[in-house]
Design a protein around this motif. Structure first.
Motif: not given
Length: 119
Positions: A31-33, A50, A52-54, A57, A102-103
């Protein structure tokens, strides 16, 4: 380590379009952005967009909303930045970056690609 290589920069007239690409290789995260930043001469580096993978978004800087679109091809580990209606103030070096999750801070950066918009 993640290795990022940007491409697609160049010289374009105001009102024109460019598409930047960023190919990632090396260690991958479940999971990466992926994001795009830019730095104009004499200015600090700023966030552009950006993805987001999840949940997929996407976020954009106010200055590019409605003109730029970020997208990604997970099969190719590549993120794109479609830039339309370019303005002279979009002139900058554009950098691709990756972070896990995500952060938090972006930990890996590409070498950058120059975008020059002539008025």
């Amino acid at each position: 380590q993640v290795h990022l290589v940007e491409s697609g920069g160049g010289l374009v007239q105001a009102g024109g379009s460019l598409r930047l690409s960023c190919a990632a290789s090396g260690r991958t995260y479940s999971s990466y952005t992926m994001g795009w930043f830019r730095q104009a001469p004499g200015k600090e580096r700023e966030f552009v967009a950006s993805n987001r993978w999840s949940g997929g978004r996407t976020d954009y800087a106010d200055s590019v909303k409605g003109r730029f679109t970020i997208s990604r091809d997970n099969a190719k580990n590549t993120v794109y930045l479609q830039m339309n209606s370019l303005k002279s103030e979009d002139t900058a070096i554009y950098y691709c970056a990756v972070r896990a999750g995500d952060s938090g801070p972006f930990g890996f950066w590409g070498q950058g690609t120059q975008v020059t918009v002539s008025s």
